[in-house]
Design an enzyme around this catalytic site. Structure first.
Site, PDB file in Angstrom:
ATOM      1  N   ARG A  95       0.630  -1.061   0.055  1.00 55.68           N
ATOM      2  CA  ARG A  95      -0.035  -0.129   0.002  1.00 55.68           C
ATOM      3  C   ARG A  95       0.899   1.193  -0.083  1.00 55.68           C
ATOM      4  O   ARG A  95       0.485   2.350  -0.692  1.00 55.68           O
ATOM      5  CB  ARG A  95      -0.917   0.098   1.132  1.00 55.68           C
ATOM      6  CG  ARG A  95      -1.703   1.121   1.118  1.00 55.68           C
ATOM      7  CD  ARG A  95      -2.962   1.351   2.535  1.00 55.68           C
ATOM      8  NE  ARG A  95      -3.411   2.570   2.340  1.00 55.68           N
ATOM      9  CZ  ARG A  95      -4.643   2.738   1.672  1.00 55.68           C
ATOM     10  NH1 ARG A  95      -5.033   1.727   0.915  1.00 55.68           N
ATOM     11  NH2 ARG A  95      -5.117   3.774   1.700  1.00 55.68           N
ATOM     12  N   ASP A 119      -2.062  -5.017   3.913  1.00 59.05           N
ATOM     13  CA  ASP A 119      -2.350  -5.911   4.753  1.00 59.05           C
ATOM     14  C   ASP A 119      -3.862  -5.845   4.880  1.00 59.05           C
ATOM     15  O   ASP A 119      -4.675  -4.816   4.587  1.00 59.05           O
ATOM     16  CB  ASP A 119      -1.902  -5.581   5.950  1.00 59.05           C
ATOM     17  CG  ASP A 119      -0.295  -5.932   5.939  1.00 59.05           C
ATOM     18  OD1 ASP A 119      -0.042  -6.637   5.244  1.00 59.05           O
ATOM     19  OD2 ASP A 119       0.392  -5.311   6.812  1.00 59.05           O
ATOM     20  N   ASP A 308      -0.038  -0.695  15.130  1.00 60.75           N
ATOM     21  CA  ASP A 308       0.875  -1.672  14.799  1.00 60.75           C
ATOM     22  C   ASP A 308       1.300  -2.639  15.809  1.00 60.75           C
ATOM     23  O   ASP A 308       1.884  -3.935  15.726  1.00 60.75           O
ATOM     24  CB  ASP A 308       2.252  -1.418  14.063  1.00 60.75           C
ATOM     25  CG  ASP A 308       1.754  -0.878  12.619  1.00 60.75           C
ATOM     26  OD1 ASP A 308       0.582  -1.259  12.136  1.00 60.75           O
ATOM     27  OD2 ASP A 308       2.507  -0.412  11.683  1.00 60.75           O
TER      28      ASP A 308
END
Length: 427
Positions: A95, A119, A308
């Protein structure tokens, strides 16, 4: 043939682990080199798959790219005449490829970028990218899977307020504004260290940017930028990963090359979990407890707790004393990996964007085959496998390779019983 990571638990991390440049910065730094004709060099570059993908994307745009993984360095020679199309086969794999949109609009006044993949962790639309560029005078449309943008007379300064402090939109609009006519004011922007890192490189290239690290950026357009050599900021997510490895397994790790001040909220949460943490310039030491205490976490844009690192909180709470609530406010679909964690014996209950994890003693977790669905979930499953009894086999290794340099080798060097091998019976 497909590879997997095999972990023999229980096994604790004990030793030194390195941190190199941030994945979430270096890919955007590489894209930003498109703004200046000539050779730019980026140092402290991690040896990860996504750098290879971005290098290929820049080559297709006409650049000569020299990536030297062993030296943690990449050099990019940018030509006078650039291509302006980012192809689907590369953008769907990563991305971060969308980050060429801003530089291409600044240099070429047009861009065609395939709608991105990456993802499977939730919706990440391009509405703010589009609206911000339209405010600067661009015309945009989506045709046959491409975002097509043009500004025949070049971009002009504008004031635009982001509806959410999107990292990607902040990056694209900041780079696009560097050579736009007049002054651009971007409000409610992202403040992540990686944004500041990109802004610093742009300044080194000759951009006039005010407000880095705050919620408002003021950018005075300049006629042209110059190539530079720039060192990538340390990867705070990798540093956090190593810290959680110590917390989950009761190990001790010295994390080298990190910037602890970028992890203040994370380290405070780890202290609440029972960790002892000694921070020093450029490194810090984490001593995990015999058994961690459960913690409650809500993910938020920086300086909040990073999304994350959310999977690692779930892994920690899985073996912690007590129960913890994790609230995911950034990516709504980031819970897919919890079903894999449950295969090890974790107790997770989902309710919308909340997850309640009831901890069990680590010896009640047992190794099992599991699948990594994204970069951070894969690393978190390996760490959970380190705490579990017996063998855990983690497939989907290609996801981990996108974000971690020599992940298995580094853990093995720090005493973890882990290896990478060909999956049995797979093709």
């Amino acid at each position: 043939m497909e590879e997997m990571i095999e972990v023999q638990g229980p096994t604790a991390v004990a030793g030194a682990l390195p941190v190199y440049g941030a994945k979430n910065s270096v890919l955007k730094l590489m894209a930003a080199t498109l703004l200046a004709v000539g050779r730019s060099t980026i140092t402290n570059v991690p040896e990860i798959h996504d750098v290879t993908v971005m290098a290929e994307l820049l080559r297709r745009l006409g650049c000569d790219v020299s990536y030297r993984p062993a030296e943690h360095e990449v050099s990019i020679d940018v030509p006078e005449e650039l291509g302006h199309q980012a192809d689907y086969d590369l953008v769907r794999a990563m991305r971060a490829s969308i980050s060429v949109l801003g530089p291409l609009m600044a240099r070429c006044h047009r861009a065609e970028v395939a709608l991105p993949g990456g993802d499977a962790i939730g919706t990440r639309g391009l509405d703010m990218h589009r609206a911000g560029l339209e405010a600067m005078g661009a015309q945009l449309s989506i045709e046959r899977g491409f975002l097509r943008a043009s500004a025949d007379g070049g971009l002009g300064g504008a004031t635009y307020r982001l509806g959410y402090p999107s990292v990607g939109a902040t990056e694209n609009l900041m780079t696009a504004a560097t050579t736009a006519r007049g002054v651009t004011v971007l409000e409610n922007v992202a403040r992540e260290p990686e944004i500041v890192d990109i802004g610093r490189m742009l300044r080194e290239m000759g951009a006039r940017i005010e407000g880095l690290g705050t919620t408002t950026l003021t950018i005075h357009g300049v006629p042209r930028l110059s190539p530079v050599t720039h060192r990538t900021v340390a990867d705070r997510i990798v540093a956090g990963t190593w810290a959680f490895a110590a917390a989950v397994t009761g190990g001790r790790v010295e994390i080298q090359g990190a910037e602890p001040e970028h992890l203040s909220v994370v380290l405070d949460k780890l202290r609440c979990a029972g960790c002892e943490i000694d921070t020093r310039e450029g490194r810090f030491v984490v001593q995990g407890p015999e058994r961690p205490r459960a913690i409650n976490v809500s993910t938020l844009p920086y300086p909040g707790f990073p999304t994350d690192l959310q999977p690692f909180v779930v892994a920690l709470n899985a073996v912690a004393e007590g129960s913890g609530i994790i609230t995911e406010n950034v990516f709504e679909a980031r819970w897919g990996f919890t079903a894999e964690l449950e295969r090890l014996g974790a107790r997770v209950r989902l309710d919308g964007h909340h997850a309640r994890v009831d901890g069990v003693p680590a010896h009640e977790l047992s190794g099992a085959p599991v699948e990594a669905m994204d970069i951070r979930a894969g690393a978190a499953l390996v760490i959970a496998g380190m705490a579990a009894q017996g063998v855990t086999e983690v497939s989907g290794v290609e996801h981990i390779d996108r974000g971690y340099e020599h992940f298995v080798d580094h853990l093995a060097n720090a005493g973890v019983r882990v290896q990478r091998r060909i999956a049995r019976g797979w093709s």
